[in-house]
Design an enzyme around this catalytic site. Structure first.
Site, PDB file in Angstrom:
ATOM      1  N   GLU A 151      44.124 -49.019   5.113  1.00 29.09           N
ATOM      2  CA  GLU A 151      43.910 -47.698   5.145  1.00 29.09           C
ATOM      3  C   GLU A 151      44.750 -46.810   4.085  1.00 29.09           C
ATOM      4  O   GLU A 151      46.139 -46.558   4.419  1.00 29.09           O
ATOM      5  CB  GLU A 151      44.103 -47.213   6.480  1.00 29.09           C
ATOM      6  CG  GLU A 151      43.659 -45.515   6.892  1.00 29.09           C
ATOM      7  CD  GLU A 151      43.933 -45.046   8.426  1.00 29.09           C
ATOM      8  OE1 GLU A 151      44.958 -45.228   8.753  1.00 29.09           O
ATOM      9  OE2 GLU A 151      43.151 -44.577   8.875  1.00 29.09           O
ATOM     10  N   TYR A 172      40.271 -39.909   1.659  1.00 28.11           N
ATOM     11  CA  TYR A 172      40.334 -40.658   2.674  1.00 28.11           C
ATOM     12  C   TYR A 172      39.525 -42.127   2.447  1.00 28.11           C
ATOM     13  O   TYR A 172      38.489 -41.999   2.251  1.00 28.11           O
ATOM     14  CB  TYR A 172      40.046 -40.413   4.168  1.00 28.11           C
ATOM     15  CG  TYR A 172      40.153 -41.615   5.318  1.00 28.11           C
ATOM     16  CD1 TYR A 172      41.326 -41.785   6.000  1.00 28.11           C
ATOM     17  CD2 TYR A 172      39.103 -42.581   5.450  1.00 28.11           C
ATOM     18  CE1 TYR A 172      41.543 -42.841   6.711  1.00 28.11           C
ATOM     19  CE2 TYR A 172      39.314 -43.461   6.383  1.00 28.11           C
ATOM     20  CZ  TYR A 172      40.417 -43.647   7.117  1.00 28.11           C
ATOM     21  OH  TYR A 172      40.628 -44.752   7.985  1.00 28.11           O
TER      22      TYR A 172
END
Ligand code: GDP
Ligand code: MN
Length: 399
Positions: A206, A118
């Protein structure tokens, strides 16, 4: 402004961030053509079909599916295009899918050979810095990771005046336990991602998951991007990426009318001039036991045309049980605003069945109150803040 995954990936690619390649398609037939094109360019025989909507968690809702042949590309695209996709991030009605991204499957040869991370870059308003957040726990719901194993999420503040240093990028790659070629790949991935974030005037990039492939390439499999609306004037090419179908229709209409409107969940509609007064008005409504249904700043010119437009926008929200008009007459005199409010109401009489509380304070406020009170319309007028709050309460009780 939020972007679709395929648009976000185009931007990433233009800044040299490696991405899972793919093309957008609006029909199943087009999806097959795009799969053919991908096959020619990359040699891939496996594809992933991804619903393009402004919401995450698509995989969980059945909006991301693997296709192992052209026939499957056709049948899966047929299934996803036009579906109502419900994910943990959509409302319970879901979102209509208008297009899919046909991408190459990059998870070969299997789960044991790949790793999902991530990585996000975002604006940290609390310390006026940019922040890189990263974790080895990619691919899954990052909110769950944050709740259950917060120590697995790391963050690094970046001073915008200094920018991202080589040392910063290396630090991220090392904390993600990478070495050798994958470490070098992640370092350049982070650098290019940060450049994309700053140069596109974004407030969020993101990437979940960032994938380390079996041959040690690091690439973006998913991308969620928010561009700062205030910077769009210098990114005409991004402005064209706006997909109004994904936005709240009332907010779109308000923006076109030049009104500053944000839809909320409550039952009291607000019409206010000035953002500060709008915030104070929302507090006032809460104190009176109501919940604001919206934030609406009509701006400096509260003439009858604008007031009418604002009424119409507020009334499109069926949750609204009362409207509080709270306008400060400084440059625009209260009596003129009052006439505007009365004119607009008179025109819309048949459409308005809920009480309207009008508070006009400032130049000629007494005269304004007289105009409101003698109009014979379903108004409650007030000059004092407290009085307005009491009348909102009364209106809610009788509704
Ligand atoms: P999201 O569910 O909206 O976050 O959509 P993602 O783009 O993140 O995709 C969801 C999940 O689909 C990912 O976490 C992966 O596990 C899986 N996925 C995405 N691309 C591929 C691919 O190329 N191959 C395989 N096998 N799985 C993929
Ligand atoms: Mn994702």
């Amino acid at each position: 402004m939020n972007l679709h995954e395929y648009q976000a990936k185009e931007i990433l690619n233009s800044f040299g961030v490696r991405i899972q390649r793919g093309y957008v398609a609006t029909s199943a037939e087009e999806a097959v053509n795009k799969a053919n094109q991908l096959h020619e360019e990359t040699g891939t025989d496996f594809y992933v079909i991804k619903a393009q909507v402004h919401a995450g968690g698509r995989g969980k809702g059945g909006g991301v599916k693997l296709a192992k042949s052209k026939d499957e590309v056709l049948s899966i695209s047929n299934q996803i295009i036009g579906m109502n996709l419900i994910t943990p991030q959509t409302s319970k009605e879901g979102k209509k899918v208008h297009q899919v991204l046909v991408a190459e499957d990059v998870y070969y040869p299997g789960p044991s050979e790949i790793e999902e991370f991530y990585v996000s870059v975002l604006l940290n308003r609390a310390n006026a810095k940019n922040m890189i957040m990263y974790s080895t726990e990619g691919g899954v719901d990052i909110e769950t990771v944050a709740e259950e194993t917060p120590h697995l999420i790391h963050s690094l503040d970046i001073d915008p005046k200094i920018g991202l240093t080589d040392k910063n990028a290396t630090e991220v790659a090392s904390s993600l336990n990478l070495s050798g070629e994958a470490h070098a790949e992640m370092t350049s991935f982070i650098k290019a991602l940060y450049k994309a974030y700053t140069e596109s005037d974004a407030s969020l990039f993101e990437i979940n998951p960032v994938l380390k492939t079996s041959d040690n390439k690091v690439l973006a499999v998913d991308a969620k991007v928010t561009i700062d609306d205030n910077a769009l004037f210098r990114h005409k090419d991004y402005l064209e990426m706006r997909d109004l179908r994904e936005e709240n229709p009332i907010e779109v209409e308000a923006r076109e009318a030049g009104l500053n409107y944000v839809d909320l969940d409550g039952n009291v509609g607000c019409m206010v001039n000035g953002a500060g007064l709008a915030m104070a008005t929302m507090d006032l409504i809460k104190q009176a036991g109501g919940e604001p249904a919206n934030f609406l700043d009509v701006g400096g010119t509260a003439d009858s045309e604008r007031v009418e437009k604002a009424f119409r926008i507020i009334l499109r929200d069926s949750k609204v049980k009362a409207i509080l008009v709270n306008i400060f007459g400084g440059i625009v005199r209260c009596d003129r605003v009052a006439n505007g409010v009365v004119d607009a109401y008179t025109k819309m009489k048949d459409e308005i069945s809920i009480p309207i509380i009008v508070r006009l304070e400032g130049t000629n406020s007494d005269l304004a109150k007289e105009i409101i009170d003698s109009s014979g319309l379903n108004f409650y007028s007030a000059i004092e803040f407290k009085e307005a709050a009491d009348k909102v309460q009364k209106a809610l009780r009788s509704s």
